[in-house]
Write a protein that holds these residues in place. Structure first.
Motif, PDB file in Angstrom:
ATOM      1  N   GLU A  56       0.812  -1.220   0.000  1.00  0.00           N
ATOM      2  CA  GLU A  56       0.000   0.000   0.000  1.00  0.00           C
ATOM      3  C   GLU A  56       0.843   1.266   0.000  1.00  0.00           C
ATOM      4  O   GLU A  56       0.521   2.247  -0.675  1.00  0.00           O
ATOM      5  CB  GLU A  56      -0.936   0.008   1.212  1.00  0.00           C
ATOM      6  N   GLY A  57       1.920   1.284   0.792  1.00  0.00           N
ATOM      7  CA  GLY A  57       2.737   2.477   0.910  1.00  0.00           C
ATOM      8  C   GLY A  57       2.165   3.474   1.899  1.00  0.00           C
ATOM      9  O   GLY A  57       1.006   3.391   2.307  1.00  0.00           O
ATOM     10  N   PHE A  83      -0.120   0.693  -3.877  1.00  0.00           N
ATOM     11  CA  PHE A  83      -1.399   0.015  -4.107  1.00  0.00           C
ATOM     12  C   PHE A  83      -2.547   0.807  -3.501  1.00  0.00           C
ATOM     13  O   PHE A  83      -3.678   0.753  -4.006  1.00  0.00           O
ATOM     14  CB  PHE A  83      -1.345  -1.392  -3.505  1.00  0.00           C
ATOM     15  N   ARG A  84      -2.264   1.556  -2.465  1.00  0.00           N
ATOM     16  CA  ARG A  84      -3.290   2.366  -1.787  1.00  0.00           C
ATOM     17  C   ARG A  84      -4.029   3.263  -2.777  1.00  0.00           C
ATOM     18  O   ARG A  84      -5.240   3.476  -2.653  1.00  0.00           O
ATOM     19  CB  ARG A  84      -2.609   3.217  -0.702  1.00  0.00           C
ATOM     20  N   HIS A  85      -3.321   3.785  -3.764  1.00  0.00           N
ATOM     21  CA  HIS A  85      -3.933   4.687  -4.742  1.00  0.00           C
ATOM     22  C   HIS A  85      -4.047   4.079  -6.139  1.00  0.00           C
ATOM     23  O   HIS A  85      -4.707   4.663  -7.006  1.00  0.00           O
ATOM     24  CB  HIS A  85      -3.133   5.996  -4.825  1.00  0.00           C
ATOM     25  N   SER A  89      -6.115  -0.113 -10.983  1.00  0.00           N
ATOM     26  CA  SER A  89      -5.342  -0.564 -12.142  1.00  0.00           C
ATOM     27  C   SER A  89      -4.665  -1.905 -11.864  1.00  0.00           C
ATOM     28  O   SER A  89      -4.541  -2.749 -12.763  1.00  0.00           O
ATOM     29  CB  SER A  89      -4.300   0.488 -12.542  1.00  0.00           C
ATOM     30  N   ASP A  90      -4.236  -2.139 -10.611  1.00  0.00           N
ATOM     31  CA  ASP A  90      -3.650  -3.441 -10.292  1.00  0.00           C
ATOM     32  C   ASP A  90      -4.701  -4.544 -10.340  1.00  0.00           C
ATOM     33  O   ASP A  90      -4.426  -5.660 -10.812  1.00  0.00           O
ATOM     34  CB  ASP A  90      -2.998  -3.397  -8.907  1.00  0.00           C
ATOM     35  N   ILE A  91      -5.891  -4.264  -9.864  1.00  0.00           N
ATOM     36  CA  ILE A  91      -6.973  -5.244  -9.939  1.00  0.00           C
ATOM     37  C   ILE A  91      -7.293  -5.555 -11.399  1.00  0.00           C
ATOM     38  O   ILE A  91      -7.549  -6.710 -11.767  1.00  0.00           O
ATOM     39  CB  ILE A  91      -8.206  -4.733  -9.177  1.00  0.00           C
ATOM     40  N   TYR A 125     -11.874   3.311   1.971  1.00  0.00           N
ATOM     41  CA  TYR A 125     -10.865   2.815   1.015  1.00  0.00           C
ATOM     42  C   TYR A 125     -10.993   1.308   0.849  1.00  0.00           C
ATOM     43  O   TYR A 125     -11.039   0.791  -0.278  1.00  0.00           O
ATOM     44  CB  TYR A 125      -9.466   3.199   1.492  1.00  0.00           C
ATOM     45  N   TYR A 126     -11.074   0.590   1.957  1.00  0.00           N
ATOM     46  CA  TYR A 126     -11.195  -0.864   1.855  1.00  0.00           C
ATOM     47  C   TYR A 126     -12.532  -1.273   1.246  1.00  0.00           C
ATOM     48  O   TYR A 126     -12.603  -2.258   0.497  1.00  0.00           O
ATOM     49  CB  TYR A 126     -10.983  -1.510   3.224  1.00  0.00           C
TER      50      TYR A 126
END
Length: 438
Positions: A56-57, A83-85, A89-91, A125-126
């Motif tokens: 996430e960072g 990944f937090r932001h 796109s990763d999904i 967010y989650y």
């Protein structure tokens, strides 16, 4: 993998097996079964895995953030792969791979930054992240504890504090109540044995308190398992164990055996192998994972061992992958695409021999922060966190390979591994040596 435990266990395994291997003449080793690759069931779950702290960072105050800031780790975590932001796109990348499962963790340190104070922004967010996984056609696999807890819990002594289990359960029930409607697969505690050793290794837990932490992890798993099943009687709940060659049954006696009646599937993580021809697993104990042997046939033996010891419980490979050093080719010449395809071959061989395997997650979708360092790279997509401010996801050769695997639901029945099986694997010795598969 935590250094002290891996070093001691590999050393123990080598000592235990040196006499065994020396006493088994070459002609005494059975030829093994003839090659045969099973066709996986249509509902087999292909997935990718990650954890919040590692990807996430900009992490909030936690036991691990404090450890990193103490200077004990070679690299600061910073943004990690953000990944937090960039979760959407990763999904999308995972969906394009054909993945059906996306493993994430919901970080207690984000959700409850102060005692009894819930951060609604972080829950939002989650909410959005889990909803995005579902919208992309994948099933979430939610980890409740991936070795990270809030700084205020650390101030109270972490898992040495008798109050921690109650605080942990309060947060875990909150998460379960919020996300059970998405029908996730659940992981209660990531690699419990390593969790305990990691706490001792980082100085967060006195060594004398380790047995008490094990007892508390057993207790919270059993309690949250029951809570999940009250919310969803058909839920699939587990914990995942990092499979250590030969001595895994000894480790499992501390946790897995004590919660076996409250596991809907067995979660197993497989990375490193050991054999008389290659005892270099000790490299993983000194943070040189890219030099450790990763013979893919070891996955077969780990799965067979679990199937023999827990015959009534299906198995899910929650994590498996191969490290490289900063994305460079491995010294042994093994490519990520070949290793991935070989792993799937051996998984299918195990199912052909009657092992009930229901899913496989690759660790990980992208490179991430490997508990103190960005040097080990496991990602299907590589990310140069320290040199590329854009954090661009660049596909490795394994991306195309995984797409082929998910599209075909495995490797073809005609596939043969790029590397032969170990002559005498010590992954689940002695049976993996005296009763080998070829």
């Amino acid at each position: 993998m935590p250094v002290p435990l891996f070093r001691s266990l590999v050393a123990t395994a080598v000592v235990m097996l040196a006499g065994l291997v020396a006493s088994v003449p070459a002609d005494a080793v059975p030829a093994g079964r003839s090659p045969g690759v099973a066709v996986l069931p249509a509902g087999f779950l292909w997935g990718v895995a990650s954890s919040g702290f590692q990807s996430e960072g900009d992490t909030p105050d936690s036991n691990w953030r404090r450890h990193v800031l103490s200077g004990a780790s070679p690299d600061r975590i910073g943004t990690s792969v953000d990944f937090r932001h960039r979760y959407r796109s990763d999904i999308a990348l995972a969906a394009e791979l054909g993945a059906r499962v996306y493993r994430v963790s919901i970080e207690w340190a984000r959700v409850e930054p102060r005692p009894g104070v819930v951060d609604r922004r972080e829950l939002a967010y989650y909410d959005a992240m889990i909803a995005a996984i579902v919208a992309a056609g994948m099933r979430p696999m939610i980890t409740l504890d991936h070795w990270v807890y809030p700084g205020w819990v650390a101030d109270r002594g972490g898992w040495a504090d008798p109050a921690t289990p109650g605080l942990w359960l309060r947060n875990a029930r909150r998460i379960v109540d919020r996300y059970a409607r998405f029908d996730p697969l659940w992981i209660t505690i990531n690699e419990p044995a390593y969790y305990v050793v990691q706490e001792v290794a980082t100085g967060a837990l006195p060594a004398v308190a380790a047995p008490a932490m094990v007892d508390r992890l057993v207790a919270v798993h059993r309690s949250i398992y029951d809570h999940i099943h009250r919310r969803d009687p058909d839920a699939m709940v587990s914990s995942n164990s990092a499979y250590i060659p030969t001595v895994e049954p000894v480790i499992d006696a501390q946790f897995v055996d004590r919660v076996a009646d409250k596991l809907d599937y067995l979660g197993v993580d497989y990375y490193y192998s050991v054999s008389p021809a290659d005892t270099g697993a000790w490299h993983a104990a000194i943070d040189e994972q890219w030099l450790a042997p990763v013979a893919a046939d070891g996955l077969y033996y780990a799965l067979r061992d679990y199937a023999r010891r827990y015959p009534a419980t299906p198995i899910y490979v929650v994590e498996s992958g191969m490290p490289t050093r900063d994305g460079a080719p491995r010294p042994d010449g093994y490519r990520r695409s070949d290793h991935l395809t070989d792993l799937v071959y051996w998984l299918q061989r195990a199912t052909g021999d009657g092992v009930d395997v229901i899913g496989y997650n690759y660790w990980s979708l992208t490179d991430n922060y490997e508990w103190g360092s960005y040097t080990p790279r496991f990602g299907l997509y590589t990310v140069n966190v320290e040199s590329d401010p854009t954090l661009t996801r660049r596909p490795t050769d394994a991306v195309a390979a995984y797409r082929r695997i998910t599209a075909a639901n495995g490797v073809p029945t005609t596939y043969r591994p790029t590397r032969p099986a170990e002559f005498c694997s010590l992954v689940a010795a002695p049976s993996s040596c005296t009763d080998p598969v070829r």
